[in-house]
Motif scaffolding. Sequence first.
Motif, PDB file in Angstrom:
ATOM      1  N   SER A   1       0.809  -1.218   0.000  1.00 12.95           N
ATOM      2  CA  SER A   1       0.000   0.000   0.000  1.00 12.95           C
ATOM      3  C   SER A   1       0.843   1.269   0.000  1.00 12.95           C
ATOM      4  CB  SER A   1      -0.924   0.007   1.229  1.00 12.95           C
ATOM      5  OG  SER A   1      -1.733  -1.144   1.251  1.00 12.95           O
ATOM      6  N   ALA A   2       2.086   1.160   0.458  1.00  9.13           N
ATOM      7  CA  ALA A   2       2.958   2.342   0.478  1.00  9.13           C
ATOM      8  C   ALA A   2       3.583   2.627  -0.878  1.00  9.13           C
ATOM      9  CB  ALA A   2       4.057   2.151   1.525  1.00  9.13           C
ATOM     10  N   PHE A   3       3.486   1.673  -1.803  1.00 11.03           N
ATOM     11  CA  PHE A   3       4.133   1.838  -3.102  1.00 11.03           C
ATOM     12  C   PHE A   3       3.612   3.041  -3.891  1.00 11.03           C
ATOM     13  CE2 PHE A   3       6.832  -1.843  -4.606  1.00 11.03           C
ATOM     14  CZ  PHE A   3       7.744  -1.017  -5.239  1.00 11.03           C
ATOM     15  N   PRO A   4       2.288   3.307  -3.918  1.00 16.11           N
ATOM     16  CA  PRO A   4       1.823   4.482  -4.670  1.00 16.11           C
ATOM     17  C   PRO A   4       2.463   5.781  -4.199  1.00 16.11           C
ATOM     18  CG  PRO A   4      -0.021   3.063  -4.126  1.00 16.11           C
ATOM     19  CD  PRO A   4       1.159   2.512  -3.386  1.00 16.11           C
ATOM     20  N   PHE A   5       2.718   5.894  -2.906  1.00 17.44           N
ATOM     21  CA  PHE A   5       3.303   7.126  -2.373  1.00 17.44           C
ATOM     22  C   PHE A   5       4.799   7.195  -2.661  1.00 17.44           C
ATOM     23  CE2 PHE A   5      -0.484   6.085   0.047  1.00 17.44           C
ATOM     24  CZ  PHE A   5      -1.185   7.277  -0.038  1.00 17.44           C
ATOM     25  N   THR A   6       5.438   6.044  -2.768  1.00 14.31           N
ATOM     26  CA  THR A   6       6.831   6.033  -3.209  1.00 14.31           C
ATOM     27  C   THR A   6       6.920   6.531  -4.649  1.00 14.31           C
ATOM     28  OG1 THR A   6       7.275   4.134  -1.771  1.00 14.31           O
ATOM     29  CG2 THR A   6       8.881   4.589  -3.507  1.00 14.31           C
ATOM     30  N   TRP A   7       5.982   6.058  -5.486  1.00 14.95           N
ATOM     31  CA  TRP A   7       5.946   6.521  -6.869  1.00 14.95           C
ATOM     32  C   TRP A   7       5.597   8.004  -6.954  1.00 14.95           C
ATOM     33  CZ3 TRP A   7       8.093   4.868 -11.006  1.00 14.95           C
ATOM     34  CH2 TRP A   7       8.340   3.503 -11.190  1.00 14.95           C
ATOM     35  N   LEU A   8       4.744   8.490  -6.056  1.00 16.17           N
ATOM     36  CA  LEU A   8       4.404   9.913  -6.046  1.00 16.17           C
ATOM     37  C   LEU A   8       5.651  10.750  -5.762  1.00 16.17           C
ATOM     38  CD1 LEU A   8       2.253  12.109  -6.210  1.00 16.17           C
ATOM     39  CD2 LEU A   8       1.812  11.778  -3.769  1.00 16.17           C
ATOM     40  N   ALA A   9       6.482  10.277  -4.830  1.00 15.88           N
ATOM     41  CA  ALA A   9       7.737  10.979  -4.544  1.00 15.88           C
ATOM     42  C   ALA A   9       8.661  10.973  -5.761  1.00 15.88           C
ATOM     43  CB  ALA A   9       8.431  10.320  -3.350  1.00 15.88           C
ATOM     44  N   ILE A  10       8.700   9.850  -6.475  1.00 12.58           N
ATOM     45  CA  ILE A  10       9.526   9.759  -7.684  1.00 12.58           C
ATOM     46  C   ILE A  10       9.021  10.739  -8.749  1.00 12.58           C
ATOM     47  CG2 ILE A  10      10.175   8.238  -9.600  1.00 12.58           C
ATOM     48  CD1 ILE A  10      10.050   5.896  -7.580  1.00 12.58           C
ATOM     49  N   ILE A  11       7.693  10.829  -8.907  1.00 12.48           N
ATOM     50  CA  ILE A  11       7.108  11.753  -9.889  1.00 12.48           C
ATOM     51  C   ILE A  11       7.429  13.196  -9.524  1.00 12.48           C
ATOM     52  CG2 ILE A  11       4.921  12.624 -10.799  1.00 12.48           C
ATOM     53  CD1 ILE A  11       3.819   9.762 -10.468  1.00 12.48           C
ATOM     54  N   VAL A  12       7.353  13.533  -8.232  1.00 10.54           N
ATOM     55  CA  VAL A  12       7.682  14.895  -7.787  1.00 10.54           C
ATOM     56  C   VAL A  12       9.155  15.189  -8.062  1.00 10.54           C
ATOM     57  CG1 VAL A  12       7.886  16.408  -5.772  1.00 10.54           C
ATOM     58  CG2 VAL A  12       5.866  14.950  -6.043  1.00 10.54           C
ATOM     59  N   ALA A  13      10.026  14.209  -7.819  1.00 10.99           N
ATOM     60  CA  ALA A  13      11.454  14.400  -8.088  1.00 10.99           C
ATOM     61  C   ALA A  13      11.715  14.582  -9.577  1.00 10.99           C
ATOM     62  CB  ALA A  13      12.246  13.214  -7.549  1.00 10.99           C
ATOM     63  N   GLU A  14      10.991  13.837 -10.405  1.00 14.38           N
ATOM     64  CA  GLU A  14      11.152  13.966 -11.863  1.00 14.38           C
ATOM     65  C   GLU A  14      10.745  15.354 -12.341  1.00 14.38           C
ATOM     66  OE1 GLU A  14       8.706  10.861 -13.349  1.00 14.38           O
ATOM     67  OE2 GLU A  14      10.293   9.337 -13.277  1.00 14.38           O
ATOM     68  N   GLY A  15       9.726  15.932 -11.712  1.00  9.96           N
ATOM     69  CA  GLY A  15       9.240  17.240 -12.125  1.00  9.96           C
ATOM     70  C   GLY A  15       9.988  18.402 -11.521  1.00  9.96           C
ATOM     71  N   ALA A  16      11.089  18.105 -10.829  1.00  5.23           N
ATOM     72  CA  ALA A  16      11.937  19.155 -10.239  1.00  5.23           C
ATOM     73  C   ALA A  16      11.132  20.112  -9.367  1.00  5.23           C
ATOM     74  CB  ALA A  16      12.666  19.920 -11.331  1.00  5.23           C
ATOM     75  N   GLY A  17      10.261  19.539  -8.536  1.00  3.00           N
ATOM     76  CA  GLY A  17       9.521  20.345  -7.577  1.00  3.00           C
ATOM     77  C   GLY A  17       8.187  20.864  -8.095  1.00  3.00           C
ATOM     78  N   GLN A  18       7.886  20.666  -9.394  1.00  2.00           N
ATOM     79  CA  GLN A  18       6.613  21.120  -9.928  1.00  2.00           C
ATOM     80  C   GLN A  18       5.480  20.211  -9.451  1.00  2.00           C
ATOM     81  OE1 GLN A  18       6.911  21.372 -14.162  1.00  2.00           O
ATOM     82  NE2 GLN A  18       8.419  23.043 -14.134  1.00  2.00           N
ATOM     83  N   PHE A  19       4.276  20.781  -9.379  1.00  2.00           N
ATOM     84  CA  PHE A  19       3.125  20.008  -8.903  1.00  2.00           C
ATOM     85  C   PHE A  19       2.803  18.912  -9.914  1.00  2.00           C
ATOM     86  CE2 PHE A  19      -1.321  19.298  -7.618  1.00  2.00           C
ATOM     87  CZ  PHE A  19      -1.122  19.171  -6.249  1.00  2.00           C
TER      88      PHE A  19
END
Length: 397
Positions: free
Chosen positions: A162-180
Amino acid sequence: MLILGLAALSMAWMPIISKKTRVSYSIVFVLMGMALFGLFEKILPLPHPLKDNSVIMHLTEAVVIISLMGSGLRIDEPFSLKTWRVPFRLVSVTMILSIAIVTLASVYLLGLPWSSSLLLGAVLAPTDPVLASDVQVSPPNMPDKNDVKFNLTAEAGMNDGSAFPFTWLAIIVAEGAGQFPDLSFWVLYYLIYKIVVALILGWLFGKALGWLLFILPKNKPLWKTRDGLVSLAATLVVYSVTEMVSGYGFVAVFAAAVTLRNSELTHHLHRTLHEFIDQMERILVAIVLLLLGGSVIKSLLNPLTLGMFLFALAFVFLVRPLTAYMTLGGTGMKQKEKLAVAFFGIKGIGSFYYLSFALAEEKFEEPDVLWAITGCIVLISITIHGLTATSVLKRLE
């Protein structure tokens, strides 16, 4: 090889020793790792979390999926939304509150960027099925069951995926260089699709295994088996197939184990399956804990500051207990049971996997700090929970 062989050999007696001394074997193996890597630093390869990220990721991945199968096979409680309501609350409300608190505290107290803070929250949210053996239910069809152990076992099995989606959310935020980030895509794909696919495949594999092991042999004795190897084989098949279609393998393995367990709750083969997978798990756990001990004295905690240490203490003693305790209101549990479930949110090898996975997928700022905080929290959890679990649960019984 000699050290690993001796560690695996000692693990044959370690659970019995731990039961007698009421000290978790996790503490013993971490101390052994510290001693071995300290005495033989010129001979043994020094474990470094950043340099050996790929090795750590695959080793911890193997330990977690094997542990998830073992946890699912342990549970005698038939699955239903009513009987499993407490674990469902813990893997939803408690976990989300924990992620939010850790993320905000990491940004405003530790000064970490949003992506790294969110990753730290996701990494620390799930309780660990690997190092939680002291608070889990006993093997299949054993008499010493209670609600506290059941809830902790089910929670540990459910929230590692269940924690995996939030790990991916952190990865997506890192990919966007802080953008929403685009939350609609994250919700549809990482939160819904990957979990639903995993649950469906886990259920299908569990049903198929139940038919193969329990139904088919009734009419065709040739298909009867007493081989515990089936549990390991099933773990690998379920996990790999689910990952191939972009589902969460962790979720699928636990779902398959619970479905298989529910297909014939009282069958003696469950003991054989669990014993084999448990032995595999203990060997791998011994290796990981030895490496953890070695990394502690060499590299893991080097970036740790007083503020980070206080943050780690607050997480273990305040964040998890308070969020879990609030979640358990209105469940009908006794006060002491709620306190026990809230306190024993053990952190461990699953957190190491999530962190190494995210760092392999995307570049995060201050990865050494993330490793130091995570390692410190796991060590605190191993020590505090390892020294108290047996005594507290014995008193509750």
